[in-house]
Write an enzyme that holds these catalytic residues in place. Sequence first.
Site, PDB file in Angstrom:
ATOM      1  N   ASN A   9      -9.002   2.103  -4.034  1.00  0.00           N
ATOM      2  CA  ASN A   9      -7.850   1.511  -3.354  1.00  0.00           C
ATOM      3  C   ASN A   9      -8.057   1.793  -1.872  1.00  0.00           C
ATOM      4  O   ASN A   9      -7.788   2.887  -1.388  1.00  0.00           O
ATOM      5  CB  ASN A   9      -6.572   2.168  -3.887  1.00  0.00           C
ATOM      6  CG  ASN A   9      -5.316   1.592  -3.261  1.00  0.00           C
ATOM      7  OD1 ASN A   9      -5.387   0.782  -2.334  1.00  0.00           O
ATOM      8  ND2 ASN A   9      -4.162   2.018  -3.753  1.00  0.00           N
ATOM      9  N   ARG A  93      -8.539  -2.410  -6.032  1.00  0.00           N
ATOM     10  CA  ARG A  93      -7.224  -2.978  -5.791  1.00  0.00           C
ATOM     11  C   ARG A  93      -7.368  -3.978  -4.645  1.00  0.00           C
ATOM     12  O   ARG A  93      -7.826  -3.617  -3.552  1.00  0.00           O
ATOM     13  CB  ARG A  93      -6.263  -1.882  -5.369  1.00  0.00           C
ATOM     14  CG  ARG A  93      -4.917  -2.453  -5.099  1.00  0.00           C
ATOM     15  CD  ARG A  93      -3.970  -1.456  -4.498  1.00  0.00           C
ATOM     16  NE  ARG A  93      -2.624  -1.902  -4.767  1.00  0.00           N
ATOM     17  CZ  ARG A  93      -1.590  -1.106  -4.909  1.00  0.00           C
ATOM     18  NH1 ARG A  93      -1.756   0.188  -4.816  1.00  0.00           N
ATOM     19  NH2 ARG A  93      -0.413  -1.594  -5.150  1.00  0.00           N
ATOM     20  N   HIS A 181       3.080  -5.692  -5.660  1.00  0.00           N
ATOM     21  CA  HIS A 181       3.297  -4.565  -6.585  1.00  0.00           C
ATOM     22  C   HIS A 181       3.042  -4.967  -8.038  1.00  0.00           C
ATOM     23  O   HIS A 181       3.552  -4.334  -8.963  1.00  0.00           O
ATOM     24  CB  HIS A 181       4.727  -3.991  -6.462  1.00  0.00           C
ATOM     25  CG  HIS A 181       4.956  -3.220  -5.200  1.00  0.00           C
ATOM     26  ND1 HIS A 181       6.137  -3.282  -4.483  1.00  0.00           N
ATOM     27  CD2 HIS A 181       4.158  -2.376  -4.518  1.00  0.00           C
ATOM     28  CE1 HIS A 181       6.055  -2.511  -3.415  1.00  0.00           C
ATOM     29  NE2 HIS A 181       4.860  -1.949  -3.414  1.00  0.00           N
ATOM     30  N   ARG A 241       9.269  -0.931   6.745  1.00  0.00           N
ATOM     31  CA  ARG A 241       9.399  -2.398   6.806  1.00  0.00           C
ATOM     32  C   ARG A 241      10.861  -2.790   6.621  1.00  0.00           C
ATOM     33  O   ARG A 241      11.602  -2.123   5.901  1.00  0.00           O
ATOM     34  CB  ARG A 241       8.554  -3.051   5.699  1.00  0.00           C
ATOM     35  CG  ARG A 241       7.078  -3.000   5.967  1.00  0.00           C
ATOM     36  CD  ARG A 241       6.280  -3.497   4.778  1.00  0.00           C
ATOM     37  NE  ARG A 241       5.530  -2.422   4.166  1.00  0.00           N
ATOM     38  CZ  ARG A 241       4.988  -2.473   2.959  1.00  0.00           C
ATOM     39  NH1 ARG A 241       5.103  -3.553   2.223  1.00  0.00           N
ATOM     40  NH2 ARG A 241       4.326  -1.445   2.483  1.00  0.00           N
ATOM     41  N   GLU A 380      -0.854   2.475 -11.355  1.00  0.00           N
ATOM     42  CA  GLU A 380      -1.584   1.276 -10.927  1.00  0.00           C
ATOM     43  C   GLU A 380      -3.085   1.444 -11.130  1.00  0.00           C
ATOM     44  O   GLU A 380      -3.793   0.492 -11.471  1.00  0.00           O
ATOM     45  CB  GLU A 380      -1.264   0.984  -9.454  1.00  0.00           C
ATOM     46  CG  GLU A 380       0.190   0.566  -9.260  1.00  0.00           C
ATOM     47  CD  GLU A 380       0.706   0.827  -7.857  1.00  0.00           C
ATOM     48  OE1 GLU A 380       0.782   2.021  -7.468  1.00  0.00           O
ATOM     49  OE2 GLU A 380       1.029  -0.124  -7.157  1.00  0.00           O
TER      50      GLU A 380
END
Length: 401
Positions: A9, A93, A181, A241, A380
């Site tokens: 990742n 990823r 996600h 964010r 994940e």
Amino acid sequence: MTPVLLVLNAGSSSLKFQVFEAGEGEDPGCLFRGLFEGLDGSARLLIRDSAGALVADETVEAPAPGHEAALLHVAAWLRANSRDLRLAAVGHRVVHGGLDFAEPVRVDAAVLEALERLVPLAPLHQPHNLAPIRILQRRLPDLPQVACFDTAFHRAQPEIAQLFALPHAMTEAGVRRYGFHGLSYAYIASVIAQHDPALASGRVVVAHLGNGASLCALRHRRSIATTMGFSALDGLMMGTRCGSLDAGVVFYMLREMKLDPAEAERVLYTQSGLLGVSGLSNDMRRLRALAASDPDARLAIDLFVYRIGRELGSLVAALGGIDALVFTGGIGENDAATRAEVLRGAAWAGFALDEARNAAGGPRVTCGPGPAAWVIPTDEELMIARGARAALDHARRQPAL
Ligand code: ADP
């Protein structure tokens, strides 16, 4: 030799990785997990074994290592410390799979080219995700590499959930709701029936609450709507964010406040959210510690929870009701206070908070006959390992690490 899968990742200045046993049958087991951070300066490599014990803590001084040197460093560490491992495949990823990639895909030159064409859709993430793929293609051209996408899980959404009310030509040009996600949501969808078999066909909202945050509505374990859209800015308020924002604000920032596009982007991605509202931190733990004495910390948390409540209502409407809410991600899994505040705000939907179970971390944190709320840790990396392993069926014998 034990065949292993390496899961990568890659971010702008960090490289997270996990090494999984590639064996058949059960889910791949994690042997090592590590983090290489500070790749743009003085870097630090931390590796833990399957029991969570720290097995490496190395500082790599400048010059900045970058992704290539970091990969070589990790490979050298694994060679030196686990001689009997054979690298069978690498799973990556990749944030954006566009419209075409709805599943993990074995990467060849044509796929890599297609993924590079998606860089404008995710300019802050996609180039970093692709960098290690390119490096490994060059150094180990026979090594199977598999890309797993954050967008893929949402590709099966009804068309109407993927559209903006924009002119047709803009939709055709790729301006649509992609959602993100997805690896986290796919993992939760894959385990939800272990908690309650009825949820396999139920109406579930998953709240992935971490530094990045979004909600996803699942029906029959498929995504039917999600709060993130064209970019990872939309929907919930996040660590730094802003979440959903009237597009008119962007014009105002550019025209009246004289920000250039890069500055406006920086404000919305890195200076907003919990950090911007509190003026203190993007870290929920820190804000919780300050909330009793600092009104700005309290306001930031209240807005975070309020926005979850508003977006939850929208997804419950899209689902036509709700059977369960799942909390996951760093905040969802660990912050009992956020869960309690969200569930109290969602009492209208029938949620009855069980204070004791919530304080204990679940897994079920509600009581009574209404919909249930669960805490389910996401994974994940395991989803990427599963995707990479599936691609191994086609793999030839590969070079040693
Ligand atoms: P990312 O999106 O970067 O993967 P994580 O899922 O790790 O982020 O979530 C990070 C967030 O989780 C931070 O805001 C952090 O403060 C929060 N968090 C982690 N542990 C706790 C805790 N025990 N209590 C409250 N918040 C926590």
